[in-house]
Design an enzyme around this catalytic site. Structure first.
Site, PDB file in Angstrom:
ATOM      1  N   CYS A 173       0.867  -1.186   0.000  1.00 10.01           N
ATOM      2  CA  CYS A 173       0.000   0.000   0.000  1.00 10.01           C
ATOM      3  C   CYS A 173       0.897   1.227   0.000  1.00 10.01           C
ATOM      4  O   CYS A 173       1.954   1.232  -0.632  1.00 10.01           O
ATOM      5  CB  CYS A 173      -0.951  -0.016   1.194  1.00 10.01           C
ATOM      6  SG  CYS A 173      -0.131  -0.049   2.812  1.00 10.01           S
ATOM      7  N   GLY A 174       0.522   2.272   0.718  1.00 13.72           N
ATOM      8  CA  GLY A 174       1.373   3.444   0.799  1.00 13.72           C
ATOM      9  C   GLY A 174       2.525   3.263   1.772  1.00 13.72           C
ATOM     10  O   GLY A 174       3.673   3.570   1.460  1.00 13.72           O
TER      11      GLY A 174
END
Length: 277
Positions: free
Chosen positions: A235-236
């Site tokens: 993800c981030g």
């Protein structure tokens, strides 16, 4: 037993002398996250801060999984024991807590559960809150062993790009995955890991809770591969990846891992390959 428990389940556990409730809330805002309640806590909660405490202090990347030694030392200070029944939650729903659950699972602790809907759902159920954290009166004996297969690094992800037996799943929004918008963190490239697929965590949420398992299965069968022997989640910065991983585990998928550096690391390193379509 499911990784998720309800507020009623937790309330019934309150008399269990082995119960430890951990508030794993994070300060930064997750996209789509409902409003955080920063003043109220579930009674008996202890603070589990994986953003600033339970992390690798030597890493330039945010909230990276700490070493086995550091995790055990901090867990003992927090009063965690090997026989603790641990329930993690966060102050807006089921957003930050899945990562705390996965960290404890990575350390070999199986009696750890996530409060479905977090503090938000606890209050909806009408249960009491408090304005102070609980502090352990004595140190615990927690002595976990870190399983290196639960959190993988960029080198490992690179090695799996061409493998038909491994699938990397990106929990970011589709617009970020497809390079249609700039990354929120300055200096990061746009795009995604080659051969990865996009499964935005937001599509698995119903406001502050995960959707029912039947709906999760229906969604994930279109994005996750039944043929892959291992699924990696990115993800981030390694937080919302754990939401999609949780949904996958609830849906019956196995051999799951988190790419801990996620796009914060990958997007900043021009030597790592990138795709935009």
């Amino acid at each position: 037993m499911s990784a998720l428990i309800t507020p009623n389940d937790l309330h019934k556990l309150m008399d269990n002398e082995n119960l430890v409730i951990l508030d794993a809330s994070i300060d930064f805002q997750i996209p789509g996250e409902v409003e955080k309640d920063k003043t109220n806590f579930i009674p008996m909660s202890r603070r589990f801060d994986y953003d600033k405490v339970f992390c690798d202090p030597d890493s330039s990347l945010p909230h990276m999984m700490p070493s086995e030694e550091r995790f055990n030392s901090l867990a003992q200070e927090l009063g965690l024991n090997n026989d603790s029944v641990i329930v993690v939650y966060d102050n807006s729903g089921t957003f930050a807590s899945p990562r705390a659950w996965w960290m404890l699972r990575a350390m070999g602790h199986n009696e750890v559960y996530i409060l479905d809907g977090g503090l938000t759902e606890w209050k909806v159920a009408g249960f009491d809150t408090t304005t102070e954290y609980s502090v352990a009166s004595v140190a615990g004996n927690f002595s976990g062993k870190l399983n290196p297969e639960y959190f993988v690094d960029a080198k490992y992800v690179v090695e799996q790009i061409e493998s038909s037996e491994s699938l990397t799943v990106d929990a970011r929004a589709r617009a970020r995955f497809n390079s249609e918008v700039a990354e929120p963190r300055p200096g990061l490239r746009s795009g995604h890991i080659p051969n990865s697929v996009c499964q935005p965590f937001a599509e698995l949420m119903d406001k502050h809770k995960l959707k029912p398992v039947s709906e999760l299965k229906s969604i994930l069968k279109h994005s996750l591969s039944a043929d892959a022997s291992q699924t990696l989640f990115s993800c981030g910065s390694g937080v919302t990846a754990c939401i999609v991983l949780l949904a996958a585990e609830l849906s019956g998928y196995t051999n799951l891992a988190v790419y801990d550096g996620s796009w914060t690391e990958w997007g900043a390193n021009s030597e790592l390959p990138i795709s935009s379509k």
